[in-house]
Design an enzyme around this catalytic site. Structure first.
Site, PDB file in Angstrom:
ATOM      1  N   LYS A  92       4.912  36.418 -11.969  1.00  0.00           N
ATOM      2  CA  LYS A  92       4.746  36.889 -10.587  1.00  0.00           C
ATOM      3  C   LYS A  92       5.980  36.495  -9.807  1.00  0.00           C
ATOM      4  O   LYS A  92       6.444  35.351  -9.877  1.00  0.00           O
ATOM      5  CB  LYS A  92       3.499  36.217  -9.966  1.00  0.00           C
ATOM      6  CG  LYS A  92       3.229  36.671  -8.542  1.00  0.00           C
ATOM      7  CD  LYS A  92       2.480  37.985  -8.504  1.00  0.00           C
ATOM      8  CE  LYS A  92       2.529  38.686  -7.152  1.00  0.00           C
ATOM      9  NZ  LYS A  92       3.748  39.511  -6.952  1.00  0.00           N
ATOM     10  N   GLN A 113      10.435  30.065  -8.720  1.00  0.00           N
ATOM     11  CA  GLN A 113       9.136  30.716  -8.541  1.00  0.00           C
ATOM     12  C   GLN A 113       8.049  30.071  -9.410  1.00  0.00           C
ATOM     13  O   GLN A 113       6.883  30.007  -9.008  1.00  0.00           O
ATOM     14  CB  GLN A 113       9.284  32.204  -8.892  1.00  0.00           C
ATOM     15  CG  GLN A 113       8.181  33.091  -8.351  1.00  0.00           C
ATOM     16  CD  GLN A 113       8.428  33.533  -6.919  1.00  0.00           C
ATOM     17  OE1 GLN A 113       9.531  33.895  -6.559  1.00  0.00           O
ATOM     18  NE2 GLN A 113       7.394  33.501  -6.091  1.00  0.00           N
ATOM     19  N   LYS A 116       6.845  27.017  -7.455  1.00  0.00           N
ATOM     20  CA  LYS A 116       6.250  27.461  -6.200  1.00  0.00           C
ATOM     21  C   LYS A 116       4.862  28.037  -6.478  1.00  0.00           C
ATOM     22  O   LYS A 116       3.879  27.687  -5.834  1.00  0.00           O
ATOM     23  CB  LYS A 116       7.153  28.544  -5.591  1.00  0.00           C
ATOM     24  CG  LYS A 116       6.656  29.105  -4.287  1.00  0.00           C
ATOM     25  CD  LYS A 116       7.310  30.414  -3.876  1.00  0.00           C
ATOM     26  CE  LYS A 116       8.808  30.435  -3.947  1.00  0.00           C
ATOM     27  NZ  LYS A 116       9.396  31.475  -3.066  1.00  0.00           N
ATOM     28  N   LYS A 128      11.144  36.966 -11.723  1.00  0.00           N
ATOM     29  CA  LYS A 128      11.912  37.567 -10.624  1.00  0.00           C
ATOM     30  C   LYS A 128      12.749  38.687 -11.205  1.00  0.00           C
ATOM     31  O   LYS A 128      13.077  38.663 -12.398  1.00  0.00           O
ATOM     32  CB  LYS A 128      12.851  36.517 -10.010  1.00  0.00           C
ATOM     33  CG  LYS A 128      13.224  36.806  -8.571  1.00  0.00           C
ATOM     34  CD  LYS A 128      12.219  36.198  -7.631  1.00  0.00           C
ATOM     35  CE  LYS A 128      12.516  36.526  -6.199  1.00  0.00           C
ATOM     36  NZ  LYS A 128      11.704  35.692  -5.296  1.00  0.00           N
ATOM     37  N   GLY A 167       8.145  42.256  -3.299  1.00  0.00           N
ATOM     38  CA  GLY A 167       9.420  42.401  -2.599  1.00  0.00           C
ATOM     39  C   GLY A 167      10.192  41.105  -2.526  1.00  0.00           C
ATOM     40  O   GLY A 167       9.706  40.028  -2.863  1.00  0.00           O
ATOM     41  N   ASP A 168      11.428  41.205  -2.101  1.00  0.00           N
ATOM     42  CA  ASP A 168      12.287  40.058  -1.779  1.00  0.00           C
ATOM     43  C   ASP A 168      13.388  40.679  -0.909  1.00  0.00           C
ATOM     44  O   ASP A 168      13.177  41.754  -0.321  1.00  0.00           O
ATOM     45  CB  ASP A 168      12.842  39.412  -3.073  1.00  0.00           C
ATOM     46  CG  ASP A 168      13.442  38.021  -2.829  1.00  0.00           C
ATOM     47  OD1 ASP A 168      12.668  37.058  -2.724  1.00  0.00           O
ATOM     48  OD2 ASP A 168      14.670  37.895  -2.709  1.00  0.00           O
ATOM     49  N   THR A 211       4.718  34.910   4.495  1.00  0.00           N
ATOM     50  CA  THR A 211       5.741  33.908   4.177  1.00  0.00           C
ATOM     51  C   THR A 211       6.128  33.141   5.447  1.00  0.00           C
ATOM     52  O   THR A 211       6.171  31.906   5.466  1.00  0.00           O
ATOM     53  CB  THR A 211       6.989  34.554   3.539  1.00  0.00           C
ATOM     54  OG1 THR A 211       6.557  35.458   2.529  1.00  0.00           O
ATOM     55  CG2 THR A 211       7.907  33.508   2.946  1.00  0.00           C
ATOM     56  N   ASN A 242      11.951  39.970   6.964  1.00  0.00           N
ATOM     57  CA  ASN A 242      10.510  39.750   7.048  1.00  0.00           C
ATOM     58  C   ASN A 242      10.139  38.279   7.268  1.00  0.00           C
ATOM     59  O   ASN A 242       9.304  37.955   8.115  1.00  0.00           O
ATOM     60  CB  ASN A 242       9.947  40.264   5.723  1.00  0.00           C
ATOM     61  CG  ASN A 242       8.469  40.277   5.694  1.00  0.00           C
ATOM     62  OD1 ASN A 242       7.848  40.788   6.611  1.00  0.00           O
ATOM     63  ND2 ASN A 242       7.895  39.692   4.673  1.00  0.00           N
ATOM     64  N   SER A 385       0.263  37.366  -2.003  1.00  0.00           N
ATOM     65  CA  SER A 385       0.356  38.400  -3.043  1.00  0.00           C
ATOM     66  C   SER A 385      -0.766  38.207  -4.060  1.00  0.00           C
ATOM     67  O   SER A 385      -1.370  39.177  -4.531  1.00  0.00           O
ATOM     68  CB  SER A 385       1.696  38.299  -3.783  1.00  0.00           C
ATOM     69  OG  SER A 385       2.701  39.019  -3.113  1.00  0.00           O
TER      70      SER A 385
HETATM   71  N1  GLU Z   1       9.821  37.087  -3.007  1.00  0.00           N
HETATM   72  C1  GLU Z   1       8.801  36.232  -2.504  1.00  0.00           C
HETATM   73  C2  GLU Z   1       9.064  34.802  -2.909  1.00  0.00           C
HETATM   74  O1  GLU Z   1      10.215  34.399  -2.978  1.00  0.00           O
HETATM   75  C3  GLU Z   1       7.403  36.733  -2.804  1.00  0.00           C
HETATM   76  C4  GLU Z   1       7.105  37.015  -4.235  1.00  0.00           C
HETATM   77  C5  GLU Z   1       5.751  37.693  -4.462  1.00  0.00           C
HETATM   78  O2  GLU Z   1       5.031  37.968  -3.506  1.00  0.00           O
HETATM   79  O3  GLU Z   1       5.453  37.920  -5.629  1.00  0.00           O
HETATM   80  O4  GLU Z   1       8.190  34.014  -3.126  1.00  0.00           O
END
Ligand code: GLU
Length: 453
Positions: A92, A113, A116, A128, A167-168, A211, A242, A385
């Site tokens: 994810k 990630q 996190k 990612k 997204g990112d 976020t 965002n 998400s």
């Molecule tokens: N890009 C965001 C992050 O850095 C969200 C990733 C997601 O929602 O999967 O955590």
């Protein structure tokens, strides 16, 4: 072997195999050094070669993306998906479209990630992806064709129980829409394989805000413990995407005054406080720059990045009580941290991924500035998400307040997990160590449980 040697050997391994990946090395150095105390008291991790396994992505996909621009010319880009760890759930993490994207940056983001996502307490692994494509200045039709071309390959590697992109930077609701359409056409499936979808076709309310709101919720817990709050506090939020926009929205709701925002051209200082409706119109509807905000708002000044002092990011010279780096990696240097400290800044909360350099982090911790590290503070986006995935799986949707309440609780829990773990290892004021150890321990234990794969 001592835990320190085990960590150093693993970092040497990264240098050997990923010699041209300095940003990934920076991120791995931060995580591995902070988990040393855990490795010292628990030798199981070394016995099971957890570090060596963990620093290597389970799978990396690199592919060619070709689309036709508006002049009829074929344009070629690199597309990537780094499927780093599935120890806790399907991969994810977001997709980034930016000219700077390369394997180094995506490996750092995917690695970050993993921990996190672990901290959220939800069942999601780490990944990612993205492309070295610059959406800036492209027409809507070009964006659509690029997204379709990108998905024609990515669709082979993702699915709601295997890998769920979102997204990112450079990928928002519009891009997710085009990619979702392409995914559906290729696979004939309408499912929760992408998150960040629009509300009317499977998205979650409050995902867009999550976020930014989450970063403020996390900071609120940290401030509360010190008897502080946001009321009448002066804040600086870098970026204007965002994350920045919804950080500002929540800060304003809690009585703070945000006086500066930025983009890659420079920053805007608005002594009367940022007019959020105007900023949203400029960024979300008109897709313009923060200099256009300054041109439309009386009293606001734009400072171009060509005027920044060498080695600094101008926005951090603006005096503030609390700073929210919410733009991108390494946007806050040691010099910037010193500037903030000199001007009386009491809190640095990271909305972006790894916005502070390693020496800036060290300075912040040594000087006892309150520090909300990215992988804990900005986890609200990916956590929501996962809430979107839950709603999709149940074919249901929750109200804004229901999602916001769950997000708020998740951020409080992440704060507790992080600060309790920091205390457990004797680092009372070091949430960075707390976040890294807590995030790592869960992933490492799952890797041991699941055998050598
Ligand atoms: N890009 C965001 C992050 O850095 C969200 C990733 C997601 O929602 O999967 O955590």
């Amino acid at each position: 072997m001592s835990a320190k040697s085990y960590v150093n050997d693993t970092l040497e391994l990264i240098k050997k195999y990923s010699s041209r990946q300095p940003i990934f090395l920076q991120c791995a150095t931060e995580v591995l050094k902070s988990v040393t105390p855990l490795l010292e008291v628990n030798k199981t991790y070394e016995k099971h070669s957890v570090l060596e396994r963990l620093v290597m992505p389970e799978r990396t996909i690199i592919f060619r993306v070709v689309y036709i621009d508006d002049k009829g010319k074929a344009q070629t880009h690199f597309g990537y998906r780094v499927q780093f760890s599935s120890a806790l759930g399907p991969y994810k993490g977001g997709l980034r479209f930016h000219p700077s994207v390369n394997l180094d940056i995506l490996k750092f983001l995917a690695f970050e990630q993993i921990f996190k996502n672990s901290l959220t307490g939800l069942y999601i692994g780490g990944g990612k992806g993205g492309a070295n494509f610059d959406p800036k200045g492209k027409s809507d039709a070009e964006i659509m064709r690029f997204c379709q071309a990108f998905m024609s390959e990515l669709s082979k590697h993702i699915g709601y129980s295997t890998d769920v992109p979102a997204g990112d930077i450079g990928v928002g609701a519009r891009e997710i829409g085009y990619m979702f359409g392409a995914y559906k056409k290729i696979t004939s499936k309408f499912d929760g394989t992408l998150t960040g979808k629009k509300i009317t076709w499977g998205g979650s309310l409050a995902r867009k805000e999550a976020t930014g709101y989450g970063t403020v919720y996390f900071s609120e817990e940290l401030l509360r413990e010190k008897g502080m709050d946001f009321h009448n506090r002066i804040c600086v939020v870098s970026g204007s995407g965002n994350v920045a926009i919804y950080t500002i929205e929540k800060l304003q709701q809690l009585g703070a005054k945000v006086v500066a925002v930025s983009d890659s051209d420079g920053y805007v200082y608005d002594k009367d406080g940022i007019d959020l409706a105007l900023l949203k119109d400029i960024k979300e509807n008109l897709r313009l720059r923060v200099s256009d905000y300054a041109a439309r708002k009386k009293g606001a000044v734009f400072v171009s990045k060509v005027n920044y002092e060498k080695g600094t990011n101008g926005i951090w010279s603006v005096p503030c009580d609390y700073a929210f780096p919410s733009a991108t990696q390494n946007e806050l240097s040691l010099e910037d941290a010193k500037n903030l400290h000199k001007n009386g800044c009491k809190l640095i909360a990271e909305g972006a991924n790894m916005p502070c350099t390693l020496d800036a982090q060290k300075y912040i911790l040594e000087n006892k500035i309150l520090y909300a590290p990215a992988k804990a503070a900005n986890a609200g986006g990916v956590a929501t998400s996962a809430l979107e995935m839950q709603q999709n799986a149940n074919m249901t949707s929750w109200t804004f307040d229901e999602v916001d309440e769950k997000l708020h609780k998740i951020m409080k829990d992440i704060y507790l997990r992080t600060s309790d773990t920091a205390k457990e290892f004797g680092f009372e004021h070091n949430l960075l160590a707390g976040a890294n150890i807590a995030g790592f321990r869960k992933v490492a234990d799952a890797m041991i449980d699941q055998g050598y794969i």
